[in-house]
Design an enzyme around this catalytic site. Structure first.
Site, PDB file in Angstrom:
ATOM      1  N   PRO A  31      28.263  40.097   2.342  1.00 43.26           N
ATOM      2  CA  PRO A  31      29.197  39.057   2.787  1.00 43.26           C
ATOM      3  C   PRO A  31      28.948  38.638   4.228  1.00 43.26           C
ATOM      4  N   GLY A  80      38.793  51.608  -0.745  1.00 45.35           N
ATOM      5  CA  GLY A  80      39.214  50.783   0.384  1.00 45.35           C
ATOM      6  C   GLY A  80      40.235  49.731  -0.005  1.00 45.35           C
ATOM      7  N   LYS A 106      24.530  50.238   6.718  1.00 47.81           N
ATOM      8  CA  LYS A 106      24.609  49.285   5.605  1.00 47.81           C
ATOM      9  C   LYS A 106      23.254  49.138   4.905  1.00 47.81           C
ATOM     10  N   ARG A 146      45.745  36.326  19.681  1.00 46.22           N
ATOM     11  CA  ARG A 146      45.802  36.049  21.112  1.00 46.22           C
ATOM     12  C   ARG A 146      46.405  34.668  21.403  1.00 46.22           C
ATOM     13  N   HIS A 200      37.672  41.637  14.553  1.00 49.09           N
ATOM     14  CA  HIS A 200      36.658  40.577  14.574  1.00 49.09           C
ATOM     15  C   HIS A 200      37.230  39.357  15.290  1.00 49.09           C
ATOM     16  N   ASP A 210      27.867  38.471  23.566  1.00 51.40           N
ATOM     17  CA  ASP A 210      27.781  37.382  22.585  1.00 51.40           C
ATOM     18  C   ASP A 210      27.341  37.893  21.218  1.00 51.40           C
ATOM     19  N   TYR A 219      25.987  50.376  12.685  1.00 52.08           N
ATOM     20  CA  TYR A 219      26.665  49.862  11.479  1.00 52.08           C
ATOM     21  C   TYR A 219      25.652  49.230  10.543  1.00 52.08           C
ATOM     22  N   SER A 225      26.728  43.724   4.745  1.00 58.09           N
ATOM     23  CA  SER A 225      27.232  42.747   5.716  1.00 58.09           C
ATOM     24  C   SER A 225      26.069  41.916   6.232  1.00 58.09           C
ATOM     25  N   SER A 226      26.387  40.754   6.778  1.00 55.49           N
ATOM     26  CA  SER A 226      25.337  39.846   7.281  1.00 55.49           C
ATOM     27  C   SER A 226      24.631  40.442   8.493  1.00 55.49           C
ATOM     28  N   CYS A 227      25.199  41.485   9.111  1.00 56.45           N
ATOM     29  CA  CYS A 227      24.576  42.043  10.317  1.00 56.45           C
ATOM     30  C   CYS A 227      23.347  42.889   9.984  1.00 56.45           C
ATOM     31  N   GLY A 248      39.245  45.136   0.120  1.00 54.82           N
ATOM     32  CA  GLY A 248      39.709  45.920  -1.039  1.00 54.82           C
ATOM     33  C   GLY A 248      41.006  45.363  -1.601  1.00 54.82           C
TER      34      GLY A 248
HETATM   35  N1  LIG Z   1      35.727  42.132   7.736  1.00 55.73           N
HETATM   36  C1  LIG Z   1      34.560  41.501   7.739  1.00 55.73           C
HETATM   37  O1  LIG Z   1      34.373  40.504   8.469  1.00 55.73           O
HETATM   38  C2  LIG Z   1      33.435  41.988   6.875  1.00 55.73           C
HETATM   39  C3  LIG Z   1      33.546  43.145   6.096  1.00 55.73           C
HETATM   40  N2  LIG Z   1      32.483  43.511   5.314  1.00 55.73           N
HETATM   41  C4  LIG Z   1      32.542  44.744   4.498  1.00 55.73           C
HETATM   42  O2  LIG Z   1      33.642  44.688   3.614  1.00 55.73           O
HETATM   43  C5  LIG Z   1      34.146  46.020   3.408  1.00 55.73           C
HETATM   44  C6  LIG Z   1      35.611  46.085   3.726  1.00 55.73           C
HETATM   45  O3  LIG Z   1      35.834  45.552   4.997  1.00 55.73           O
HETATM   46  P1  LIG Z   1      37.340  45.250   5.461  1.00 55.73           P
HETATM   47  O4  LIG Z   1      38.214  45.134   4.269  1.00 55.73           O
HETATM   48  O5  LIG Z   1      37.262  44.132   6.442  1.00 55.73           O
HETATM   49  O6  LIG Z   1      37.713  46.589   6.237  1.00 55.73           O
HETATM   50  P2  LIG Z   1      39.156  47.210   6.536  1.00 55.73           P
HETATM   51  O7  LIG Z   1      39.008  47.958   7.807  1.00 55.73           O
HETATM   52  O8  LIG Z   1      40.213  46.167   6.396  1.00 55.73           O
HETATM   53  O9  LIG Z   1      39.334  48.259   5.339  1.00 55.73           O
HETATM   54  C7  LIG Z   1      38.503  49.371   5.285  1.00 55.73           C
HETATM   55  C8  LIG Z   1      39.083  50.331   4.276  1.00 55.73           C
HETATM   56  O10 LIG Z   1      38.216  51.454   4.205  1.00 55.73           O
HETATM   57  C9  LIG Z   1      39.025  52.605   4.084  1.00 55.73           C
HETATM   58  N3  LIG Z   1      38.394  53.741   4.750  1.00 55.73           N
HETATM   59  C10 LIG Z   1      37.797  53.769   5.954  1.00 55.73           C
HETATM   60  N4  LIG Z   1      37.379  55.016   6.224  1.00 55.73           N
HETATM   61  C11 LIG Z   1      37.734  55.798   5.160  1.00 55.73           C
HETATM   62  C12 LIG Z   1      37.599  57.171   4.837  1.00 55.73           C
HETATM   63  N5  LIG Z   1      37.005  58.024   5.673  1.00 55.73           N
HETATM   64  N6  LIG Z   1      38.085  57.607   3.654  1.00 55.73           N
HETATM   65  C13 LIG Z   1      38.690  56.761   2.799  1.00 55.73           C
HETATM   66  N7  LIG Z   1      38.853  55.431   3.029  1.00 55.73           N
HETATM   67  C14 LIG Z   1      38.382  54.972   4.213  1.00 55.73           C
HETATM   68  C15 LIG Z   1      40.358  52.312   4.748  1.00 55.73           C
HETATM   69  O11 LIG Z   1      41.356  53.011   4.006  1.00 55.73           O
HETATM   70  P3  LIG Z   1      42.858  53.314   4.543  1.00 55.73           P
HETATM   71  O12 LIG Z   1      43.476  51.983   4.807  1.00 55.73           O
HETATM   72  O13 LIG Z   1      43.506  54.052   3.403  1.00 55.73           O
HETATM   73  O14 LIG Z   1      42.692  54.166   5.776  1.00 55.73           O
HETATM   74  C16 LIG Z   1      40.474  50.794   4.620  1.00 55.73           C
HETATM   75  O15 LIG Z   1      41.329  50.465   3.584  1.00 55.73           O
HETATM   76  C17 LIG Z   1      33.313  46.932   4.278  1.00 55.73           C
HETATM   77  O16 LIG Z   1      32.267  47.493   3.518  1.00 55.73           O
HETATM   78  C18 LIG Z   1      32.744  45.989   5.324  1.00 55.73           C
HETATM   79  O17 LIG Z   1      31.514  46.473   5.823  1.00 55.73           O
HETATM   80  C19 LIG Z   1      31.306  42.803   5.271  1.00 55.73           C
HETATM   81  C20 LIG Z   1      31.170  41.666   6.026  1.00 55.73           C
HETATM   82  C21 LIG Z   1      32.224  41.177   6.876  1.00 55.73           C
HETATM   83  C1  LIG Z   2      30.981  40.831  10.206  1.00 54.21           C
HETATM   84  C2  LIG Z   2      30.153  41.247  11.405  1.00 54.21           C
HETATM   85  O1  LIG Z   2      30.974  41.288  12.549  1.00 54.21           O
HETATM   86  C3  LIG Z   2      30.394  41.857  13.686  1.00 54.21           C
HETATM   87  O2  LIG Z   2      29.502  40.959  14.268  1.00 54.21           O
HETATM   88  P1  LIG Z   2      30.036  39.686  15.011  1.00 54.21           P
HETATM   89  O3  LIG Z   2      30.123  38.589  14.039  1.00 54.21           O
HETATM   90  O4  LIG Z   2      29.227  39.459  16.255  1.00 54.21           O
HETATM   91  O5  LIG Z   2      31.469  40.181  15.448  1.00 54.21           O
HETATM   92  P2  LIG Z   2      32.736  39.558  16.115  1.00 54.21           P
HETATM   93  O6  LIG Z   2      33.497  38.828  15.068  1.00 54.21           O
HETATM   94  O7  LIG Z   2      33.420  40.659  16.807  1.00 54.21           O
HETATM   95  O8  LIG Z   2      32.164  38.565  17.273  1.00 54.21           O
HETATM   96  C4  LIG Z   2      31.677  37.309  16.971  1.00 54.21           C
HETATM   97  C5  LIG Z   2      31.527  36.513  18.246  1.00 54.21           C
HETATM   98  O9  LIG Z   2      32.840  36.146  18.674  1.00 54.21           O
HETATM   99  C6  LIG Z   2      32.967  36.322  20.073  1.00 54.21           C
HETATM  100  N1  LIG Z   2      34.380  36.555  20.432  1.00 54.21           N
HETATM  101  C7  LIG Z   2      35.114  35.723  21.226  1.00 54.21           C
HETATM  102  N2  LIG Z   2      36.361  36.216  21.405  1.00 54.21           N
HETATM  103  C8  LIG Z   2      36.400  37.378  20.685  1.00 54.21           C
HETATM  104  C9  LIG Z   2      37.440  38.337  20.488  1.00 54.21           C
HETATM  105  O10 LIG Z   2      38.563  38.251  21.045  1.00 54.21           O
HETATM  106  N3  LIG Z   2      37.146  39.395  19.672  1.00 54.21           N
HETATM  107  C10 LIG Z   2      35.930  39.526  19.075  1.00 54.21           C
HETATM  108  N4  LIG Z   2      35.716  40.580  18.263  1.00 54.21           N
HETATM  109  N5  LIG Z   2      34.889  38.649  19.268  1.00 54.21           N
HETATM  110  C11 LIG Z   2      35.152  37.588  20.063  1.00 54.21           C
HETATM  111  C12 LIG Z   2      32.065  37.526  20.335  1.00 54.21           C
HETATM  112  O11 LIG Z   2      31.727  37.564  21.715  1.00 54.21           O
HETATM  113  C13 LIG Z   2      30.873  37.217  19.438  1.00 54.21           C
HETATM  114  O12 LIG Z   2      30.009  36.304  20.084  1.00 54.21           O
HETATM  115  C14 LIG Z   2      29.600  43.107  13.466  1.00 54.21           C
HETATM  116  O13 LIG Z   2      29.978  43.982  14.500  1.00 54.21           O
HETATM  117  C15 LIG Z   2      29.839  43.619  12.097  1.00 54.21           C
HETATM  118  O14 LIG Z   2      31.140  44.122  11.951  1.00 54.21           O
HETATM  119  C16 LIG Z   2      29.602  42.571  11.113  1.00 54.21           C
HETATM  120  O15 LIG Z   2      28.996  42.797  10.104  1.00 54.21           O
END
Ligand SMILES: NC(=O)C1=CN([C@@H]2O[C@H](COP(=O)(O)OP(=O)(O)OC[C@H]3O[C@@H](n4cnc5c(N)ncnc54)[C@H](OP(=O)(O)O)[C@@H]3O)[C@@H](O)[C@H]2O)C=CC1
Ligand SMILES: C[C@H]1O[C@H](OP(=O)(O)OP(=O)(O)OC[C@H]2O[C@@H](n3cnc4c(=O)[nH]c(N)nc43)[C@H](O)[C@@H]2O)[C@@H](O)[C@@H](O)C1=O
Length: 312
Positions: free
Chosen positions: A164, A11, A141, A188, A180, A270, A137, A108-110, A17
């Site tokens: 995380p 990733g 995890k 926006r 997110h 929410d 999801y 993930s925290s979820c 990544g």
């Molecule tokens: N973002 C967040 O808020 C949080 C993220 N995490 C965890 O951190 C990790 C990374 O998240 P994040 O960096 O945000 O995610 P991104 O969506 O930014 O990156 C995900 C990566 O996974 C790769 N990927 C997805 N599907 C495939 C597949 N079928 N084969 C090969 N590669 C694949 C993609 O590769 P490519 O670009 O080449 O397609 C991409 O680079 C995950 O495990 C996520 O659960 C945990 C908590 C919070």
């Molecule tokens: C990391 C964690 O992230 C996800 O959980 P989440 O924290 O609930 O995700 P979120 O960031 O999308 O929302 C946080 C809050 O924010 C509010 N909210 C307002 N305005 C927008 C908006 O414009 N977009 C989004 N997405 N949310 C919005 C939204 O209504 C909610 O109350 C998991 O699916 C999972 O991926 C996971 O592990």
């Protein structure tokens, strides 16, 4: 990890990544192994097994996943369960079969129960019902965590799991529907400012609270734990501070310079009311975050602007 060790970052093009790759390069690691999803679909066990046999990485950061915000999780429920189960199962099994020295799985925290006491301690896992919008999801995890534990129990694999909190930063996903909250609001508010809109819509009631960790801080924690942590149990990675979505919206409004109003669309979910991580274990291990939310959002906004100008 020796500087010459082959380290696979699954990733590497993603936000996490990419940050882990930067953190390793900054520390002088040069033998980094990467593949795009077009080159290697991690959902294919045949492709993954062949890749691990050919490349024989010594260390693996498992940061590849199907990732998205609350609406994406609730829309693509089958993909969030299937893709994440396949990716983690294939990589964890191939790592065992090819004798990977150490693997880090990113959860993930979820994974924690929707109504668990706050702040969330690692031992609250599986003590209650999950948040419905991201249950697929979260189940995937939790399965990843259990795979790492089981491969340690049965085969003695040094596979560790880190949890995380919500992340943001360089290379985030700014898709208006699938992202997110923090990247969604940055995009926006910026576009509303450019268009001179009167108001910006924020999803939900604004009352849920969330914790946000800058992705490069997370990456630093991941490298630190890969170097120092070898136990079976989970480690939460966060800041230990949270704020309401409403407070976050006003912070993004200030940083982007939008001068209109904020309205809340309560037809949108929410999700979990709060998911503040207890980070006392992480702090006890000797790591603490360094990037404040305000400076992190400023940096993320600059990254967003750079990309927006590049695409213009
Ligand atoms: N973002 C967040 O808020 C949080 C993220 N995490 C965890 O951190 C990790 C990374 O998240 P994040 O960096 O945000 O995610 P991104 O969506 O930014 O990156 C995900 C990566 O996974 C790769 N990927 C997805 N599907 C495939 C597949 N079928 N084969 C090969 N590669 C694949 C993609 O590769 P490519 O670009 O080449 O397609 C991409 O680079 C995950 O495990 C996520 O659960 C945990 C908590 C919070
Ligand atoms: C990391 C964690 O992230 C996800 O959980 P989440 O924290 O609930 O995700 P979120 O960031 O999308 O929302 C946080 C809050 O924010 C509010 N909210 C307002 N305005 C927008 C908006 O414009 N977009 C989004 N997405 N949310 C919005 C939204 O209504 C909610 O109350 C998991 O699916 C999972 O991926 C996971 O592990």
């Amino acid at each position: 990890m020796l500087l010459s060790d082959k380290i696979y970052i699954a990733g590497h093009r993603g936000m996490v990544g990419g940050a882990i790759k930067r953190a390793l390069e900054k520390r002088g690691f040069t033998n980094l192994l990467v593949r795009t999803s077009a080159e290697l679909d991690l959902r294919s066990q045949v492709e993954v097994n062949q890749f691990f046999r050919e490349e024989q990485p010594a260390y693996v950061f498992l940061a590849a996943a199907k990732v998205g915000g609350i609406v994406a999780n609730n829309t693509y429920r089958a993909e969030f369960l299937y893709d994440n189960l396949m990716i983690e199962t294939n990589i964890i099994h191939a790592a065992y079969e090819t004798g990977v020295k150490k693997l880090m799985f990113l959860g993930s925290s979820c994974i924690y129960p929707k109504m668990a006491p706050q702040p969330l301690k690692e031992e609250y896992l599986l003590t209650g019902l999950l948040e419905p919008t991201n249950e697929p999801y979260a189940i995937a995890k939790i399965a990843g965590i259990k795979l790492c534990e089981a491969y340690r129990d049965q085969y003695g694999c040094n596979f560790i799991s880190v949890m995380p909190t919500n992340l943001y930063g360089m290379g985030d996903n700014y898709h208006p529907q699938n992202s997110h909250v923090l990247p969604a609001l940055i995009g926006r508010f910026h576009e509303a400012k450019e268009r001179g809109d009167a108001a910006v819509v924020v999803w939900g009631s604004g009352t849920p609270k969330r914790e946000f960790l800058y992705a490069d801080d997370l990456a630093d924690a991941c490298v630190f734990l890969m170097e120092t942590y070898n136990d079976k149990s989970l480690v939460n990675i966060g800041t230990g501070e949270d704020l309401s979505i409403k407070e976050l919206a006003y912070l993004v409004k200030e940083i982007t310079g939008f001068e209109g109003d904020i309205v809340f669309d309560t037809s949108k979910p929410d999700g979990t009311p709060r998911k503040l991580m207890d980070v006392s274990k992480l702090h006890g291990l000797g790591w603490k975050h360094t990037t404040s939310l305000k400076e992190g959002i400023r940096a993320a906004y600059q990254d967003f602007l750079k990309k927006a100008h590049a695409m213009a």
